[in-house]
Design an enzyme around this catalytic site. Sequence first.
Site, PDB file in Angstrom:
ATOM      1  N   LYS A  16       0.803  -1.227   0.000  1.00  0.00           N
ATOM      2  CA  LYS A  16       0.000   0.000   0.000  1.00  0.00           C
ATOM      3  C   LYS A  16       0.835   1.275   0.000  1.00  0.00           C
ATOM      4  O   LYS A  16       0.396   2.302  -0.488  1.00  0.00           O
ATOM      5  CB  LYS A  16      -0.932   0.009   1.231  1.00  0.00           C
ATOM      6  CG  LYS A  16      -2.090  -0.952   1.123  1.00  0.00           C
ATOM      7  CD  LYS A  16      -2.826  -1.112   2.433  1.00  0.00           C
ATOM      8  CE  LYS A  16      -3.970  -0.162   2.573  1.00  0.00           C
ATOM      9  NZ  LYS A  16      -4.878  -0.562   3.682  1.00  0.00           N
ATOM     10  N   ASP A  69      -9.889   4.143   2.857  1.00  0.00           N
ATOM     11  CA  ASP A  69      -9.941   3.718   4.267  1.00  0.00           C
ATOM     12  C   ASP A  69     -10.523   4.800   5.175  1.00  0.00           C
ATOM     13  O   ASP A  69     -11.289   4.508   6.100  1.00  0.00           O
ATOM     14  CB  ASP A  69      -8.545   3.328   4.772  1.00  0.00           C
ATOM     15  CG  ASP A  69      -8.102   1.983   4.213  1.00  0.00           C
ATOM     16  OD1 ASP A  69      -8.962   1.210   3.763  1.00  0.00           O
ATOM     17  OD2 ASP A  69      -6.879   1.712   4.229  1.00  0.00           O
TER      18      ASP A  69
HETATM   19  P1  NDP Z   1       0.721  -1.794   8.866  1.00  0.00           P
HETATM   20  O1  NDP Z   1       1.547  -3.004   8.601  1.00  0.00           O
HETATM   21  O2  NDP Z   1       1.004  -0.535   8.132  1.00  0.00           O
HETATM   22  O3  NDP Z   1       0.754  -1.463  10.433  1.00  0.00           O
HETATM   23  C1  NDP Z   1       0.621  -2.487  11.361  1.00  0.00           C
HETATM   24  C2  NDP Z   1       0.510  -1.879  12.761  1.00  0.00           C
HETATM   25  O4  NDP Z   1       0.183  -2.929  13.677  1.00  0.00           O
HETATM   26  C3  NDP Z   1       1.796  -1.245  13.287  1.00  0.00           C
HETATM   27  O5  NDP Z   1       1.458  -0.124  14.071  1.00  0.00           O
HETATM   28  C4  NDP Z   1       2.387  -2.358  14.157  1.00  0.00           C
HETATM   29  O6  NDP Z   1       3.210  -1.886  15.186  1.00  0.00           O
HETATM   30  C5  NDP Z   1       1.135  -2.956  14.746  1.00  0.00           C
HETATM   31  N1  NDP Z   1       1.251  -4.331  15.219  1.00  0.00           N
HETATM   32  C6  NDP Z   1       1.462  -5.434  14.480  1.00  0.00           C
HETATM   33  N2  NDP Z   1       1.431  -6.548  15.261  1.00  0.00           N
HETATM   34  C7  NDP Z   1       1.200  -6.116  16.527  1.00  0.00           C
HETATM   35  C8  NDP Z   1       1.050  -6.779  17.779  1.00  0.00           C
HETATM   36  N3  NDP Z   1       1.142  -8.107  17.880  1.00  0.00           N
HETATM   37  N4  NDP Z   1       0.787  -6.024  18.881  1.00  0.00           N
HETATM   38  C9  NDP Z   1       0.673  -4.682  18.779  1.00  0.00           C
HETATM   39  N5  NDP Z   1       0.820  -3.996  17.615  1.00  0.00           N
HETATM   40  C10 NDP Z   1       1.065  -4.716  16.498  1.00  0.00           C
HETATM   41  O7  NDP Z   1      -0.777  -2.276   8.604  1.00  0.00           O
HETATM   42  P2  NDP Z   1      -2.053  -1.392   8.208  1.00  0.00           P
HETATM   43  O8  NDP Z   1      -2.031  -0.142   9.004  1.00  0.00           O
HETATM   44  O9  NDP Z   1      -2.172  -1.315   6.747  1.00  0.00           O
HETATM   45  O10 NDP Z   1      -3.243  -2.355   8.706  1.00  0.00           O
HETATM   46  C11 NDP Z   1      -3.454  -2.614  10.095  1.00  0.00           C
HETATM   47  C12 NDP Z   1      -4.654  -3.537  10.247  1.00  0.00           C
HETATM   48  O11 NDP Z   1      -5.818  -2.865   9.788  1.00  0.00           O
HETATM   49  C13 NDP Z   1      -4.557  -4.824   9.423  1.00  0.00           C
HETATM   50  O12 NDP Z   1      -5.062  -5.894  10.198  1.00  0.00           O
HETATM   51  C14 NDP Z   1      -5.482  -4.585   8.257  1.00  0.00           C
HETATM   52  O13 NDP Z   1      -6.065  -5.784   7.771  1.00  0.00           O
HETATM   53  C15 NDP Z   1      -6.535  -3.712   8.923  1.00  0.00           C
HETATM   54  N6  NDP Z   1      -7.277  -2.867   7.957  1.00  0.00           N
HETATM   55  C16 NDP Z   1      -8.629  -2.997   7.960  1.00  0.00           C
HETATM   56  C17 NDP Z   1      -9.374  -2.259   7.092  1.00  0.00           C
HETATM   57  C18 NDP Z   1     -10.851  -2.447   7.074  1.00  0.00           C
HETATM   58  O14 NDP Z   1     -11.493  -1.973   6.140  1.00  0.00           O
HETATM   59  N7  NDP Z   1     -11.454  -3.099   8.066  1.00  0.00           N
HETATM   60  C19 NDP Z   1      -8.777  -1.301   6.158  1.00  0.00           C
HETATM   61  C20 NDP Z   1      -7.333  -1.201   6.300  1.00  0.00           C
HETATM   62  C21 NDP Z   1      -6.619  -1.969   7.168  1.00  0.00           C
HETATM   63  P3  NDP Z   1       4.798  -1.629  14.972  1.00  0.00           P
HETATM   64  O15 NDP Z   1       4.901  -0.257  14.375  1.00  0.00           O
HETATM   65  O16 NDP Z   1       5.343  -1.741  16.334  1.00  0.00           O
HETATM   66  O17 NDP Z   1       5.283  -2.711  14.032  1.00  0.00           O
END
Ligand code: NDP
Length: 270
Positions: free
Chosen positions: A72, A108
């Site tokens: 993305k 989004d």
């Molecule tokens: P990114 O990969 O850009 O960001 C992931 C985030 O999750 C980071 O802040 C990361 O922290 C954190 N993270 C990952 N694993 C853990 C954990 N075990 N505990 C705490 N924090 C964690 O992903 P996106 O922002 O693109 O997407 C995030 C979520 O949102 C996904 O599950 C995606 O499917 C969902 N989503 C849903 C949408 C919907 O329409 N319902 C639309 C867009 C996204 P760190 O910085 O420390 O790595």
Amino acid sequence: MPPSGTGPQVVYLIGHPVGHSLSPAMQNAAFLACGLAHRYEPRDVDPADLEAAVGSLRADGVLGANVTVPHKERILGLLDAVAGDALRIGAVNTIVREGTELLGENTDRGGFEAALRDARVDVAGKRVLVLGAGGAARAIVIALAASGARVAVANRTPDRARRLAEAFGVGAVAWPDESALAVDVVVNATSAGLYGEDPLAGMALPAGTAVVDIVPTAAETPLARRAREAGNTVVDGLLMLLHQAAASFRLWTGQDAPLEAMRAALPRVV
Ligand code: NDP
């Protein structure tokens, strides 16, 4: 803008992996409900092949694409134009083909706003804690700030929360302990929940705190389930998925999305 070309066209979902996605069922149901012969196909694209995959979207017969993890952000640099919201968010989740040009959009933010409206959760003036600092969190922080919410961001890697907060003029806080959950709304915008994890494991949720868990999974996430069972207001990730998909459909076809047909294609009632 209306789509380029006429006749049946394809919309790809570009990600890695894409097998678990609930979008094909929703978008194909939408095309069917509107009498359109277009089809929506998941396409697993390894990061090494992203440039070639984007190039192939310029062909006749392609209406556009959805983009998901991990492409993305990187895909911005491979497109001909990027819409304002997508630029601010720094992520593209929808591509529209116009001739041989590819326009990047992000639905989004609008999807999140529509999900809150659909669930009748009003965030104006409310204290909202956003967990996460990735692309989805950025879209959500922009939406919340524009709605007049009092926003604080927390992230597992605190530096990323600080940078996000500075960029959008909201607060940054440490990863919450139980007492920090005493806010009006907690939004889980991390990816924790996709594989059964609970980002707030071991912490009780205060009775008055609404939980928005944007992680879109076929089965309810552990966080959403325990919040619902405890009687908290819950906004499910499938609701945001539905509304961001409806906005993408509108961009590709120029038509309003058949929301109820798309909702019925989801694996649970939301
Ligand atoms: P990114 O990969 O850009 O960001 C992931 C985030 O999750 C980071 O802040 C990361 O922290 C954190 N993270 C990952 N694993 C853990 C954990 N075990 N505990 C705490 N924090 C964690 O992903 P996106 O922002 O693109 O997407 C995030 C979520 O949102 C996904 O599950 C995606 O499917 C969902 N989503 C849903 C949408 C919907 O329409 N319902 C639309 C867009 C996204 P760190 O910085 O420390 O790595």
